[in-house]
Design a protein around this motif. Structure first.
Motif, PDB file in Angstrom:
ATOM      1  N   ALA A  60       0.823  -1.207   0.000  1.00 55.57           N
ATOM      2  CA  ALA A  60       0.000   0.000   0.000  1.00 55.57           C
ATOM      3  C   ALA A  60       0.857   1.257   0.000  1.00 55.57           C
ATOM      4  N   ALA A  61       2.061   1.170   0.554  1.00 57.16           N
ATOM      5  CA  ALA A  61       2.960   2.325   0.567  1.00 57.16           C
ATOM      6  C   ALA A  61       3.522   2.600  -0.824  1.00 57.16           C
ATOM      7  N   ASP A  62       3.551   1.571  -1.670  1.00 58.87           N
ATOM      8  CA  ASP A  62       4.129   1.711  -3.013  1.00 58.87           C
ATOM      9  C   ASP A  62       3.124   2.167  -4.062  1.00 58.87           C
ATOM     10  N   ALA A  63       1.844   1.864  -3.863  1.00 59.56           N
ATOM     11  CA  ALA A  63       0.831   2.178  -4.876  1.00 59.56           C
ATOM     12  C   ALA A  63      -0.520   2.366  -4.189  1.00 59.56           C
ATOM     13  N   PRO A  64      -1.415   3.154  -4.807  1.00 61.36           N
ATOM     14  CA  PRO A  64      -2.721   3.413  -4.190  1.00 61.36           C
ATOM     15  C   PRO A  64      -3.490   2.123  -3.902  1.00 61.36           C
ATOM     16  N   ALA A  65      -4.035   2.034  -2.704  1.00 58.68           N
ATOM     17  CA  ALA A  65      -4.777   0.835  -2.313  1.00 58.68           C
ATOM     18  C   ALA A  65      -5.738   1.156  -1.180  1.00 58.68           C
ATOM     19  N   THR A  66      -6.797   0.386  -1.108  1.00 57.17           N
ATOM     20  CA  THR A  66      -7.637   0.371   0.079  1.00 57.17           C
ATOM     21  C   THR A  66      -7.430  -0.994   0.726  1.00 57.17           C
ATOM     22  N   VAL A  67      -7.396  -1.016   2.038  1.00 60.53           N
ATOM     23  CA  VAL A  67      -7.108  -2.253   2.750  1.00 60.53           C
ATOM     24  C   VAL A  67      -8.260  -2.582   3.682  1.00 60.53           C
ATOM     25  N   ARG A  68      -8.741  -3.802   3.586  1.00 65.41           N
ATOM     26  CA  ARG A  68      -9.782  -4.285   4.497  1.00 65.41           C
ATOM     27  C   ARG A  68      -9.201  -5.451   5.280  1.00 65.41           C
ATOM     28  N   ILE A  69      -9.203  -5.325   6.603  1.00 67.11           N
ATOM     29  CA  ILE A  69      -8.649  -6.352   7.481  1.00 67.11           C
ATOM     30  C   ILE A  69      -9.814  -7.085   8.148  1.00 67.11           C
ATOM     31  N   VAL A  70      -9.879  -8.392   7.944  1.00 68.23           N
ATOM     32  CA  VAL A  70     -11.001  -9.184   8.464  1.00 68.23           C
ATOM     33  C   VAL A  70     -10.495 -10.223   9.459  1.00 68.23           C
ATOM     34  N   HIS A  71     -11.167 -10.285  10.588  1.00 69.66           N
ATOM     35  CA  HIS A  71     -10.870 -11.287  11.615  1.00 69.66           C
ATOM     36  C   HIS A  71     -12.117 -12.153  11.768  1.00 69.66           C
ATOM     37  N   ALA A  72     -11.996 -13.442  11.448  1.00 71.95           N
ATOM     38  CA  ALA A  72     -13.119 -14.366  11.550  1.00 71.95           C
ATOM     39  C   ALA A  72     -13.153 -14.989  12.946  1.00 71.95           C
ATOM     40  N   LEU A  73     -14.348 -15.035  13.525  1.00 72.83           N
ATOM     41  CA  LEU A  73     -14.534 -15.650  14.839  1.00 72.83           C
ATOM     42  C   LEU A  73     -15.124 -17.040  14.643  1.00 72.83           C
ATOM     43  N   GLU A  74     -14.333 -18.055  14.899  1.00 72.44           N
ATOM     44  CA  GLU A  74     -14.797 -19.424  14.719  1.00 72.44           C
ATOM     45  C   GLU A  74     -15.346 -20.012  16.009  1.00 72.44           C
ATOM     46  N   SER A  75     -15.135 -19.322  17.116  1.00 75.58           N
ATOM     47  CA  SER A  75     -15.586 -19.821  18.409  1.00 75.58           C
ATOM     48  C   SER A  75     -16.443 -18.762  19.098  1.00 75.58           C
ATOM     49  N   THR A  76     -17.507 -19.206  19.735  1.00 76.62           N
ATOM     50  CA  THR A  76     -18.417 -18.264  20.405  1.00 76.62           C
ATOM     51  C   THR A  76     -17.820 -17.696  21.685  1.00 76.62           C
ATOM     52  N   ASP A  77     -16.772 -18.347  22.208  1.00 72.29           N
ATOM     53  CA  ASP A  77     -16.194 -17.846  23.458  1.00 72.29           C
ATOM     54  C   ASP A  77     -14.985 -16.932  23.226  1.00 72.29           C
ATOM     55  N   THR A  78     -14.773 -16.506  21.979  1.00 72.93           N
ATOM     56  CA  THR A  78     -13.676 -15.595  21.676  1.00 72.93           C
ATOM     57  C   THR A  78     -13.949 -14.225  22.284  1.00 72.93           C
ATOM     58  N   ASP A  79     -12.926 -13.630  22.824  1.00 70.72           N
ATOM     59  CA  ASP A  79     -13.040 -12.306  23.423  1.00 70.72           C
ATOM     60  C   ASP A  79     -13.108 -11.263  22.300  1.00 70.72           C
ATOM     61  N   VAL A  80     -14.323 -10.776  22.022  1.00 71.64           N
ATOM     62  CA  VAL A  80     -14.525  -9.854  20.910  1.00 71.64           C
ATOM     63  C   VAL A  80     -13.791  -8.537  21.138  1.00 71.64           C
ATOM     64  N   MET A  81     -13.762  -8.075  22.369  1.00 74.81           N
ATOM     65  CA  MET A  81     -13.068  -6.819  22.655  1.00 74.81           C
ATOM     66  C   MET A  81     -11.572  -6.936  22.349  1.00 74.81           C
ATOM     67  N   MET A  82     -11.005  -8.086  22.672  1.00 77.12           N
ATOM     68  CA  MET A  82      -9.589  -8.303  22.379  1.00 77.12           C
ATOM     69  C   MET A  82      -9.362  -8.329  20.870  1.00 77.12           C
ATOM     70  N   VAL A  83     -10.272  -8.954  20.146  1.00 79.07           N
ATOM     71  CA  VAL A  83     -10.168  -9.012  18.689  1.00 79.07           C
ATOM     72  C   VAL A  83     -10.244  -7.614  18.088  1.00 79.07           C
ATOM     73  N   ARG A  84     -11.170  -6.795  18.583  1.00 71.60           N
ATOM     74  CA  ARG A  84     -11.304  -5.432  18.058  1.00 71.60           C
ATOM     75  C   ARG A  84     -10.054  -4.604  18.359  1.00 71.60           C
TER      76      ARG A  84
END
Length: 309
Positions: A60-84
């Protein structure tokens, strides 16, 4: 490279010697139109995914880009606040490395492979990290990179966890069935990054090793090598037509194609291979060459889908 790469046949790990170099000088060169690239990158708590994020930030530093970062939650007991919080750190890193880049983050529930493959439909490039020597580590960086790259509708870049920045050529694996997509992507990448291209085509003798007499093997070997040369020559001509300003080197290898690409990629910045199959099954139809290269190479590997008519 789906199930095979180059010309299939028996196994003789000897490397042959057909290397050519072409540089085309044009009096007038077309200016590169810098469109904004949409990059999707998967993130989790494994180090390999953060290495992938670093690769994306550099791009992205070399050429124009938009970046989307996705974190998938595979477990219901994942700490969402920590993920965010993890996503916020990741976004801040990209913005600091590539000032002005638009960065979005998302938390989505579901399996990582399914989530990223679905989200890739609105991206130009999908980027994931991988542990080369550890098949099972995390949802993103263990065995699932193969499953994601097999199914993704866009080119998928697999970044090894021990990746280091390089400025070498773009290495393109040439296969008669998948060359079009890999060649087009690799040439565009070389032009975008102002790098040269190294075309690699591997071949093997098609006659069985037990065939007799020896003369039959020699005839088959000569015929297979000639066929491989024709494939490589056709790819070189296509490269000249598609990107005349890019410096191209072509090499013919006899033996294992995965080994050929890995060795050629040692000095490369990127290895590009075509994908022959798209399947919902977890990589059973994924090309062995692409898989072997992903696990052997310290250089990022791009898996390019075959263009649809």
């Amino acid at each position: 490279m789906g199930g095979t790469f180059g010309t299939a046949g028996g196994s003789r790990p000897r490397i042959t010697v057909s290397t050519s170099t072409r540089t085309c000088h044009q009096p007038e060169q077309k200016e590169l139109i810098m469109s904004v690239e949409r990059i999707l990158v998967g993130l989790d708590d494994a180090q390999a995914s953060w290495t992938a994020l670093r690769w994306v930030a550099n791009r992205a530093a070399d050429a124009p880009a938009t970046v989307r970062i996705v974190h998938a939650l595979e477990s219901t007991d994942t700490d969402v606040m920590m993920v965010r919080a993890r996503l916020a750190d990741a976004a801040a890193f990209v913005r600091s490395t590539a000032p002005g880049t638009v960065v979005d983050t998302d938390v989505e529930r579901g399996f990582a492979a399914d989530t990223l493959v679905d989200d890739a439909s609105t991206a130009d490039l999908l980027v994931i990290g991988a542990h080369r020597n550890r098949r099972l580590r995390s949802a993103l960086t263990g065995s699932l990179p193969e499953r994601i790259a097999t199914r993704a509708p866009v080119p998928t870049v697999v970044i090894p966890d021990d990746w280091t920045f390089g400025t070498g050529p773009v290495v393109i694996g040439i296969d008669a069935e998948t060359a079009e997509g890999a060649l087009t992507f690799g040439l565009q990448e070389a032009r975008r990054s102002h790098r040269s291209v190294h075309l690699v085509h591997a071949w093997r003798v098609t006659a069985p090793v037990s065939a007799r007499p020896i003369a039959l093997l020699e005839d088959a070997s000569a015929a297979d090598e000639q066929s491989a040369r024709l494939v490589l020559a056709a790819a070189t001509r296509s490269a000249e037509q598609l990107e005349p300003a890019v410096k191209v080197r072509a090499a013919l290898w006899e033996g294992d194609p995965g080994e050929a690409l890995t060795k050629a990629g040692v000095e490369g910045s990127l290895i590009v291979v075509g994908r022959r199959h798209r399947t919902m099954i977890g990589g059973e139809l994924f090309g062995s060459v692409a898989r072997d290269t992903m696990h052997r190479s310290k250089t990022p590997v791009v898996i390019v889908p075959v263009p649809t008519a």
